[in-house]
Design a protein around this motif. Structure first.
Motif, PDB file in Angstrom:
ATOM      1  N   VAL A 135       0.869  -1.285  -0.037  1.00  0.00           N
ATOM      2  CA  VAL A 135      -0.028   0.090   0.040  1.00  0.00           C
ATOM      3  C   VAL A 135       0.720   1.308   0.238  1.00  0.00           C
ATOM      4  CG1 VAL A 135      -1.589   1.451   1.352  1.00  0.00           C
ATOM      5  CG2 VAL A 135      -2.002  -0.807   1.026  1.00  0.00           C
ATOM      6  N   LYS A 136       2.113   1.250   0.606  1.00  0.00           N
ATOM      7  CA  LYS A 136       2.494   2.472   0.688  1.00  0.00           C
ATOM      8  C   LYS A 136       3.287   2.695  -0.574  1.00  0.00           C
ATOM      9  CE  LYS A 136       6.918   4.237   3.500  1.00  0.00           C
ATOM     10  NZ  LYS A 136       7.779   3.797   4.745  1.00  0.00           N
ATOM     11  N   TRP A 137       3.895   1.543  -1.183  1.00  0.00           N
ATOM     12  CA  TRP A 137       4.621   1.771  -2.473  1.00  0.00           C
ATOM     13  C   TRP A 137       3.634   2.225  -3.516  1.00  0.00           C
ATOM     14  CZ3 TRP A 137       4.825   0.882  -7.516  1.00  0.00           C
ATOM     15  CH2 TRP A 137       5.919   0.971  -8.086  1.00  0.00           C
ATOM     16  N   PHE A 138       2.556   1.812  -3.517  1.00  0.00           N
ATOM     17  CA  PHE A 138       1.568   2.324  -4.510  1.00  0.00           C
ATOM     18  C   PHE A 138       0.889   3.574  -4.273  1.00  0.00           C
ATOM     19  CE2 PHE A 138       1.634  -2.110  -5.908  1.00  0.00           C
ATOM     20  CZ  PHE A 138       1.601  -1.937  -7.237  1.00  0.00           C
ATOM     21  N   ALA A 139       1.089   4.078  -3.289  1.00  0.00           N
ATOM     22  CA  ALA A 139       0.508   5.253  -2.693  1.00  0.00           C
ATOM     23  C   ALA A 139       1.769   6.539  -2.911  1.00  0.00           C
ATOM     24  CB  ALA A 139      -0.148   5.507  -1.295  1.00  0.00           C
ATOM     25  N   SER A 140       2.606   5.990  -2.981  1.00  0.00           N
ATOM     26  CA  SER A 140       3.555   7.084  -3.257  1.00  0.00           C
ATOM     27  C   SER A 140       3.785   7.571  -4.641  1.00  0.00           C
ATOM     28  CB  SER A 140       5.389   6.508  -2.944  1.00  0.00           C
ATOM     29  OG  SER A 140       5.530   5.491  -4.079  1.00  0.00           O
ATOM     30  N   GLU A 141       4.432   8.764  -4.616  1.00  0.00           N
ATOM     31  CA  GLU A 141       4.412   9.599  -5.957  1.00  0.00           C
ATOM     32  C   GLU A 141       5.274   8.847  -6.945  1.00  0.00           C
ATOM     33  OE1 GLU A 141       5.914  13.770  -7.916  1.00  0.00           O
ATOM     34  OE2 GLU A 141       5.845  13.628  -5.573  1.00  0.00           O
ATOM     35  N   ALA A 142       6.428   8.475  -6.485  1.00  0.00           N
ATOM     36  CA  ALA A 142       7.473   7.506  -7.161  1.00  0.00           C
ATOM     37  C   ALA A 142       6.750   6.230  -7.833  1.00  0.00           C
ATOM     38  CB  ALA A 142       8.595   7.345  -6.637  1.00  0.00           C
ATOM     39  N   GLY A 143       6.172   5.965  -6.851  1.00  0.00           N
ATOM     40  CA  GLY A 143       5.153   4.360  -7.497  1.00  0.00           C
ATOM     41  C   GLY A 143       4.453   4.572  -8.295  1.00  0.00           C
ATOM     42  N   ARG A 144       3.657   5.856  -8.415  1.00  0.00           N
ATOM     43  CA  ARG A 144       2.501   5.950  -9.167  1.00  0.00           C
ATOM     44  C   ARG A 144       3.237   6.364 -10.490  1.00  0.00           C
ATOM     45  NH1 ARG A 144       0.352   8.812  -4.696  1.00  0.00           N
ATOM     46  NH2 ARG A 144       0.912  10.802  -5.480  1.00  0.00           N
ATOM     47  N   LYS A 145       4.025   7.416 -10.611  1.00  0.00           N
ATOM     48  CA  LYS A 145       4.906   7.570 -11.748  1.00  0.00           C
ATOM     49  C   LYS A 145       5.479   6.380 -12.489  1.00  0.00           C
ATOM     50  CE  LYS A 145       8.419  10.790 -13.397  1.00  0.00           C
ATOM     51  NZ  LYS A 145       9.644  11.625 -12.861  1.00  0.00           N
ATOM     52  N   THR A 146       6.136   5.387 -11.731  1.00  0.00           N
ATOM     53  CA  THR A 146       6.786   4.237 -12.606  1.00  0.00           C
ATOM     54  C   THR A 146       5.483   3.424 -13.234  1.00  0.00           C
ATOM     55  OG1 THR A 146       8.367   4.203 -10.780  1.00  0.00           O
ATOM     56  CG2 THR A 146       7.749   2.194 -11.969  1.00  0.00           C
ATOM     57  N   ILE A 147       4.335   3.113 -12.613  1.00  0.00           N
ATOM     58  CA  ILE A 147       3.434   2.509 -13.074  1.00  0.00           C
ATOM     59  C   ILE A 147       2.726   3.285 -14.344  1.00  0.00           C
ATOM     60  CG2 ILE A 147       1.052   1.380 -13.099  1.00  0.00           C
ATOM     61  CD1 ILE A 147       3.398   0.140 -11.474  1.00  0.00           C
ATOM     62  N   ALA A 148       2.526   4.492 -14.338  1.00  0.00           N
ATOM     63  CA  ALA A 148       1.930   5.030 -15.347  1.00  0.00           C
ATOM     64  C   ALA A 148       3.032   5.302 -16.532  1.00  0.00           C
ATOM     65  CB  ALA A 148       1.731   6.700 -14.951  1.00  0.00           C
ATOM     66  N   GLU A 149       4.205   5.097 -16.107  1.00  0.00           N
ATOM     67  CA  GLU A 149       5.183   5.415 -17.485  1.00  0.00           C
ATOM     68  C   GLU A 149       5.531   3.978 -18.125  1.00  0.00           C
ATOM     69  OE1 GLU A 149       8.991   6.790 -15.691  1.00  0.00           O
ATOM     70  OE2 GLU A 149       8.339   8.899 -16.136  1.00  0.00           O
ATOM     71  N   LEU A 150       5.335   2.828 -17.110  1.00  0.00           N
ATOM     72  CA  LEU A 150       5.628   1.430 -17.875  1.00  0.00           C
ATOM     73  C   LEU A 150       4.219   1.166 -18.519  1.00  0.00           C
ATOM     74  CD1 LEU A 150       6.973  -0.436 -14.527  1.00  0.00           C
ATOM     75  CD2 LEU A 150       8.224   0.049 -16.718  1.00  0.00           C
ATOM     76  N   LYS A 151       3.277   1.510 -18.186  1.00  0.00           N
ATOM     77  CA  LYS A 151       2.064   1.545 -19.119  1.00  0.00           C
ATOM     78  C   LYS A 151       2.055   2.182 -20.399  1.00  0.00           C
ATOM     79  CE  LYS A 151      -1.591   1.018 -15.336  1.00  0.00           C
ATOM     80  NZ  LYS A 151      -2.844   1.838 -14.859  1.00  0.00           N
ATOM     81  N   ALA A 152       2.552   3.457 -20.354  1.00  0.00           N
ATOM     82  CA  ALA A 152       2.873   4.238 -21.420  1.00  0.00           C
ATOM     83  C   ALA A 152       3.600   3.628 -22.676  1.00  0.00           C
ATOM     84  CB  ALA A 152       3.150   5.733 -21.112  1.00  0.00           C
ATOM     85  N   VAL A 153       4.865   2.760 -22.198  1.00  0.00           N
ATOM     86  CA  VAL A 153       5.598   2.086 -23.123  1.00  0.00           C
ATOM     87  C   VAL A 153       5.198   0.990 -23.675  1.00  0.00           C
ATOM     88  CG1 VAL A 153       7.744   3.407 -22.460  1.00  0.00           C
ATOM     89  CG2 VAL A 153       7.085   1.440 -21.260  1.00  0.00           C
ATOM     90  N   GLY A 154       3.926   0.280 -22.855  1.00  0.00           N
ATOM     91  CA  GLY A 154       3.331  -0.957 -23.299  1.00  0.00           C
ATOM     92  C   GLY A 154       3.583  -2.116 -22.481  1.00  0.00           C
ATOM     93  N   VAL A 155       4.152  -2.076 -21.298  1.00  0.00           N
ATOM     94  CA  VAL A 155       4.323  -3.068 -20.468  1.00  0.00           C
ATOM     95  C   VAL A 155       3.023  -3.757 -20.055  1.00  0.00           C
ATOM     96  CG1 VAL A 155       5.450  -3.801 -18.431  1.00  0.00           C
ATOM     97  CG2 VAL A 155       6.695  -2.447 -19.785  1.00  0.00           C
ATOM     98  N   ASN A 156       3.228  -5.088 -20.187  1.00  0.00           N
ATOM     99  CA  ASN A 156       2.002  -5.695 -19.789  1.00  0.00           C
ATOM    100  C   ASN A 156       1.670  -5.473 -18.141  1.00  0.00           C
ATOM    101  OD1 ASN A 156      -0.157  -7.894 -19.763  1.00  0.00           O
ATOM    102  ND2 ASN A 156       1.339  -9.104 -18.561  1.00  0.00           N
ATOM    103  N   MET A 157       0.359  -5.269 -17.898  1.00  0.00           N
ATOM    104  CA  MET A 157       0.018  -5.113 -16.335  1.00  0.00           C
ATOM    105  C   MET A 157      -1.166  -6.259 -15.954  1.00  0.00           C
ATOM    106  SD  MET A 157       1.524  -2.475 -15.215  1.00  0.00           S
ATOM    107  CE  MET A 157       2.950  -1.445 -16.053  1.00  0.00           C
TER     108      MET A 157
END
Length: 240
Positions: free
Chosen positions: A131-153
């Motif tokens: 929960v702490k990782w996904f609530a962090s700004e760094a965590g949210r940014k990392t997931i958004a960027e990985l989605k944008a480049v087409g990584v499977n989620m």
């Protein structure tokens, strides 16, 4: 993510060259192919006088292999992506449990500590860390960027029964000092994975987890013929 040629040394070279600033930058290296190709790496070559270290360009062939591996890694299952994120307490086994239960990265990101603990094998410490990782700004940014480049989620859901956990039905005794867990953490980890922690060794003990300076419990285990695992053995067992 097990990408060919993208080991620790190569990541270091890419960082030094300013080609990596985030996880997602790995998937943007195709756009900087020429810079990757011109990176200088060290190689061992045999000579009449023995092995010699030489500096050579990474080259087109290696670059092609690296970029192909990066592209292929986009389709790896969600559990592999979770493992690669480096979330505290989330190794390969825990990532598999989360991916199989929730099915998507968005569902894991939206989960509460309570809903995470409904997953067999996930305890309060792991849940709080996720929960702490996904609530962090760094965590949210990392997931958004990985989605944008087409990584499977995503990953197909599969609910594990308690009996499928790696330590289901096992009685474990812990002795000595461990490198990666304090006593409370390792006892919780064993329980999360279906095991029972005992304070004493008996013929009913399935195995003893022995760290540094294990003391008399190790002696008793050896006398009774009880299996003894090192911390590395334990980690391998729970990943299997």
């Amino acid at each position: 993510m097990d990408i060919a040629l993208l080991g620790e040394v190569m990541v270091g070279k890419l960082l030094e060259a300013g080609l990596l600033h985030s996880y997602a930058d790995i998937y943007r290296l195709e756009q900087r192919r020429d810079e990757v190709r011109c990176l200088v790496i060290e190689q061992q070559r045999k000579t009449d006088g023995g092995a010699k270290t030489v500096r050579v360009e990474f080259g087109e062939k290696r670059t092609a292999t690296l970029l192909k591996g990066i592209e292929e890694s986009k389709s790896r299952p969600l559990s592999r992506v979770l493992t690669a994120l480096g979330i505290r307490h989330v190794g390969a086994n825990t990532a598999e449990l989360l991916a199989e239960h929730f099915g998507t990265m968005d569902a894991i990101a939206a989960a509460t500590e309570e809903s995470l603990q409904e997953v067999a094998g996930i305890g309060p410490e792991v849940a709080a860390s996720v929960v702490k990782w996904f609530a962090s700004e760094a965590g949210r940014k990392t997931i958004a960027e990985l989605k944008a480049v087409g990584v499977n989620m995503t990953q197909p859901k599969r609910r594990r029964a308690a009996g499928e956990l790696p330590l289901a039905g096992k009685t474990v005794v812990v002795t000595g000092t461990l490198a990666n867990y304090d006593r409370k953490q390792i006892e919780q980890r064993i329980k999360d994975l279906g095991g029972k922690v005992s304070s004493s060794v008996s013929k009913n003990t399935d195995f003893v987890l022995a760290g540094e300076a294990p003391g008399s419990k190790l002696d008793k285990a050896q006398a009774l013929g009880v299996k003894v695992l090192s911390e590395a053995d334990f980690e391998a067992l729970i990943r299997s």
